[in-house]
Write a protein that holds these residues in place. Structure first.
Motif, PDB file in Angstrom:
ATOM      1  N   LYS A  38       0.839  -1.203   0.000  1.00  0.00           N
ATOM      2  CA  LYS A  38       0.000   0.000   0.000  1.00  0.00           C
ATOM      3  C   LYS A  38       0.877   1.257   0.000  1.00  0.00           C
ATOM      4  CE  LYS A  38      -4.052  -1.861   2.372  1.00  0.00           C
ATOM      5  NZ  LYS A  38      -3.543  -3.213   2.710  1.00  0.00           N
ATOM      6  N   PRO A  39       0.470   2.304  -0.739  1.00  0.00           N
ATOM      7  CA  PRO A  39       1.256   3.546  -0.762  1.00  0.00           C
ATOM      8  C   PRO A  39       1.591   4.078   0.638  1.00  0.00           C
ATOM      9  CG  PRO A  39      -0.418   3.642  -2.454  1.00  0.00           C
ATOM     10  CD  PRO A  39      -0.664   2.365  -1.695  1.00  0.00           C
ATOM     11  N   ALA A  40       0.688   3.891   1.607  1.00  0.00           N
ATOM     12  CA  ALA A  40       0.955   4.390   2.970  1.00  0.00           C
ATOM     13  C   ALA A  40       2.153   3.674   3.597  1.00  0.00           C
ATOM     14  CB  ALA A  40      -0.276   4.226   3.851  1.00  0.00           C
ATOM     15  N   SER A  41       2.243   2.361   3.400  1.00  0.00           N
ATOM     16  CA  SER A  41       3.395   1.648   3.983  1.00  0.00           C
ATOM     17  C   SER A  41       4.680   2.006   3.235  1.00  0.00           C
ATOM     18  CB  SER A  41       3.202   0.126   4.011  1.00  0.00           C
ATOM     19  OG  SER A  41       2.201  -0.286   3.146  1.00  0.00           O
ATOM     20  N   ILE A  42       4.558   2.319   1.951  1.00  0.00           N
ATOM     21  CA  ILE A  42       5.728   2.760   1.179  1.00  0.00           C
ATOM     22  C   ILE A  42       6.264   4.070   1.771  1.00  0.00           C
ATOM     23  CG2 ILE A  42       6.580   3.519  -1.086  1.00  0.00           C
ATOM     24  CD1 ILE A  42       5.697   0.747  -1.525  1.00  0.00           C
ATOM     25  N   THR A  43       5.350   5.016   1.980  1.00  0.00           N
ATOM     26  CA  THR A  43       5.749   6.325   2.517  1.00  0.00           C
ATOM     27  C   THR A  43       6.434   6.184   3.871  1.00  0.00           C
ATOM     28  OG1 THR A  43       3.848   7.212   1.355  1.00  0.00           O
ATOM     29  CG2 THR A  43       4.917   8.682   2.900  1.00  0.00           C
ATOM     30  N   ALA A  44       5.885   5.321   4.724  1.00  0.00           N
ATOM     31  CA  ALA A  44       6.480   5.100   6.055  1.00  0.00           C
ATOM     32  C   ALA A  44       7.905   4.555   5.909  1.00  0.00           C
ATOM     33  CB  ALA A  44       5.614   4.135   6.856  1.00  0.00           C
ATOM     34  N   MET A  45       8.078   3.600   5.002  1.00  0.00           N
ATOM     35  CA  MET A  45       9.402   3.009   4.801  1.00  0.00           C
ATOM     36  C   MET A  45      10.378   4.034   4.221  1.00  0.00           C
ATOM     37  SD  MET A  45      11.508   0.490   5.015  1.00  0.00           S
ATOM     38  CE  MET A  45      10.813  -1.164   5.102  1.00  0.00           C
TER      39      MET A  45
END
Length: 222
Positions: A38-45
């Motif tokens: 998910k884009p949200a987990s990408i941003t967090a990483m």
């Protein structure tokens, strides 16, 4: 840097960004599609990797690895390709089996182990698919190569790399008895669909598609 202290997930991100950035700046969406995330987990990483100074990141624009990030990526790639070589050469895994096993082994991050493995294998410069293996400093030896689609007629050359390494393409190459080290010459080029008639030492001339040919790279070295 004796141990790379990154999680499996961080290493997979670093490796994927390294691959994608060859085509330009990497976006969150491109990474999400590639890693099925998910884009949200990408941003967090991305924030995590930026905090570790592995990434240059501009919100809404995209990111690339920093010099340090590239170094880490090359060390992961080094481990992966050495394990592939080990599995193929020493344990007789077929070239379409090695990638998946190496995906797990590449996360064993002891530098001593990898350097010993390299020495044990005789410092190979390419993995079973012909991809170059970075040395302990992360340097890659460049080899001059030509795509099969650009090979002049009747000029034999040796297969040195396969670009797409999906199981289906490796199955097709196995079927046609083409592997790293196979001597190939092009006998005819067909204008209709750009397919090629090729010949190897082992086979009578046969035709392959442009789609397959553009994934096969060769060099003229004897």
């Amino acid at each position: 840097l004796v141990m790379l202290n990154y999680t499996v997930s961080e290493e997979n991100y670093i490796k994927t960004i390294h691959r994608l950035q060859q085509y330009g700046t990497v976006t969150t969406n491109a990474l999400a599609a590639e890693l099925k995330s998910k884009p949200a987990s990408i941003t967090a990483m991305m924030k995590k990797l930026k905090a570790k100074k592995l990434l240059n990141y501009q919100p809404y624009y995209g990111f690339r690895l920093s010099a340090e990030g590239n170094k880490v990526a090359l060390l992961i790639i080094r481990r992966h390709r050495l394990w592939e070589y080990f599995l193929a050469e020493k344990l007789q895994f077929s070239w379409d089996e090695v990638h998946e096993v190496a995906e797990h082994l590449e996360h064993v991050s002891s530098k001593k182990l990898i350097d010993k493995l390299d020495e044990f294998l005789g410092f190979p410069t390419a993995d079973p698919h012909g991809d170059p293996i970075p040395d302990a400093q992360g340097k890659i030896k460049n080899i001059q190569k030509v795509c099969l689609t650009d090979l002049p007629l009747n000029k034999p050359a040796t297969v040195c790399q396969v670009a797409d390494q999906s199981p289906s393409i490796l199955e097709l190459l196995n079927h046609n008895q083409i592997k790293i080290g196979t001597r190939v010459e092009v006998k005819r080029k067909f204008d209709f669909d750009n397919s090629l008639e090729i010949k190897t030492k082992q086979t009578a001339p046969f035709t392959i598609s442009k789609q397959l040919a553009k994934n096969i790279f060769l060099n003229y070295a004897e």
